[in-house]
Design an enzyme around this catalytic site. Structure first.
Site, PDB file in Angstrom:
ATOM      1  CB  CYS A   1      23.302  53.439  -5.718  1.00 40.01           C
ATOM      2  SG  CYS A   1      22.351  53.735  -7.212  1.00 40.01           S
TER       3      CYS A   1
ATOM      4  CG  HIS B   1      20.845  56.306  -2.912  1.00 39.82           C
ATOM      5  ND1 HIS B   1      22.164  56.638  -3.074  1.00 39.82           N
ATOM      6  CD2 HIS B   1      20.364  56.043  -4.152  1.00 39.82           C
ATOM      7  CE1 HIS B   1      22.486  56.596  -4.356  1.00 39.82           C
ATOM      8  NE2 HIS B   1      21.407  56.237  -5.032  1.00 39.82           N
TER       9      HIS B   1
ATOM     10  CD  GLU C   1      23.286  56.975   0.402  1.00 43.04           C
ATOM     11  OE1 GLU C   1      22.828  55.897   0.848  1.00 43.04           O
ATOM     12  OE2 GLU C   1      23.565  57.141  -0.798  1.00 43.04           O
TER      13      GLU C   1
END
Ligand code: GLN
Length: 192
Positions: A77, A174, A176
Site C-alpha cells: 500500500c 495489506h 499483513e
C-alpha cells in the site's frame, strides 16, 4: 535470514507479527545502520507522504536505494507508493521499481473493501489452489508497469494491484492484516 520492516509510520508491527509466525528473524528499521545485517525489507502501509518525509529526515533515502540494489524489498500500500518510480505528484519516493502508481485510486465511496484475487504465481510458489483474500484500505492502483516489471494481480475491472520486478514486490493491499501468510512466504522466496 533476517528481514527488516521500515518502522517510521504505519502498520509495521503487523508485518513483524506475520514474519515471526513464519519463524523469521525480524528487525525494526528507523536508521540507516539498522539495514546492515538484513537480507530483505518490507515497507508497510500507512501514509506515504509521512513515510517519505520521515525517510528524508532520517537520511534513509539513499541507504534504502542502495539496499535495494542487492536485496529484496516489498512495499504494501503506502509502501508500494514509496517504492515506485512515478506517482504524478511531488513527494519523496525511492524510485526503485518501474511502476506508475496512483494514490487513493479507488475513491472515497470505496475507501476500504475486500475481494478475492486469482494470483497464479502465488498459488504456484506456495503449492496452493485457494484465491487470495485481499484487504484494500484507501488503496493505490498500479497504473502501469514498465521495464521488466510484471503484473501479478488485477481486480476484476482490470486495474493492477500487485506487481513484481526481480526482487521488488508491490501490493496495493495489506497481506499483513489477514491470516493468510502466503504473500509473506512469496516475498521470502525472493530473498537471496
Ligand atoms: N492512502 C495512503 C497513501 O496514499 C495509503 C493507504 C494505506 O497504506 N493503507 O499513502
Amino acid at each position: 535470514m533476517k528481514i527488516g520492516v521500515l518502522a517510521l509510520q504505519g502498520d509495521f508491527s503487523e508485518h513483524i507479527k506475520m514474519l515471526k509466525q513464519l519463524n523469521v528473524e525480524t528487525a525494526e528499521v528507523r536508521l540507516p545502520e539498522h539495514l546492515k545485517t538484513l537480507d530483505g525489507l518490507i515497507i508497510p502501509g500507512g501514509e506515504s507522504t509521512t513515510i517519505g518525509k520521515l525517510a528524508v529526515a532520517y537520511n534513509l533515502i539513499e541507504p534504502l536505494q542502495q539496499f535495494g540494489q542487492r536485496h529484496a524489498i516489498w512495499g504494501t500500500c503506502a509502501g508500494a507508493i514509496f517504492l515506485s518510480k512515478d506517482i504524478s505528484r511531488d513527494q519523496p519516493l525511492l524510485k526503485l521499481m518501474d511502476i506508475k502508481v496512483q494514490r487513493n485510486a479507488f475513491g472515497r465511496q470505496v475507501d476500504s473493501f475486500e475481494t478475492d484475487l486469482d494470483i497464479p504465481e502465488l498459488k504456484q510458489a506456495t503449492n496452493t489452489t485457494a484465491d487470495y483474500h485481499a484487504v484494500f484500505i484507501r488503496a493505490p492502483i498500479i497504473e502501469s508497469v514498465s521495464g521488466d516489471a510484471k503484473i501479478l494481480a488485477s481486480v476484476p475491472d482490470g486495474r493492477i494491484v500487485a506487481a513484481q520486478q526481480g526482487h521488488f514486490l508491490a501490493t496495493s493491499f495489506h497481506p499483513e492484516l489477514t491470516d493468510d501468510t502466503r504473500f509473506h512466504e512469496y516475498f521470502l522466496s525472493l530473498v537471496d
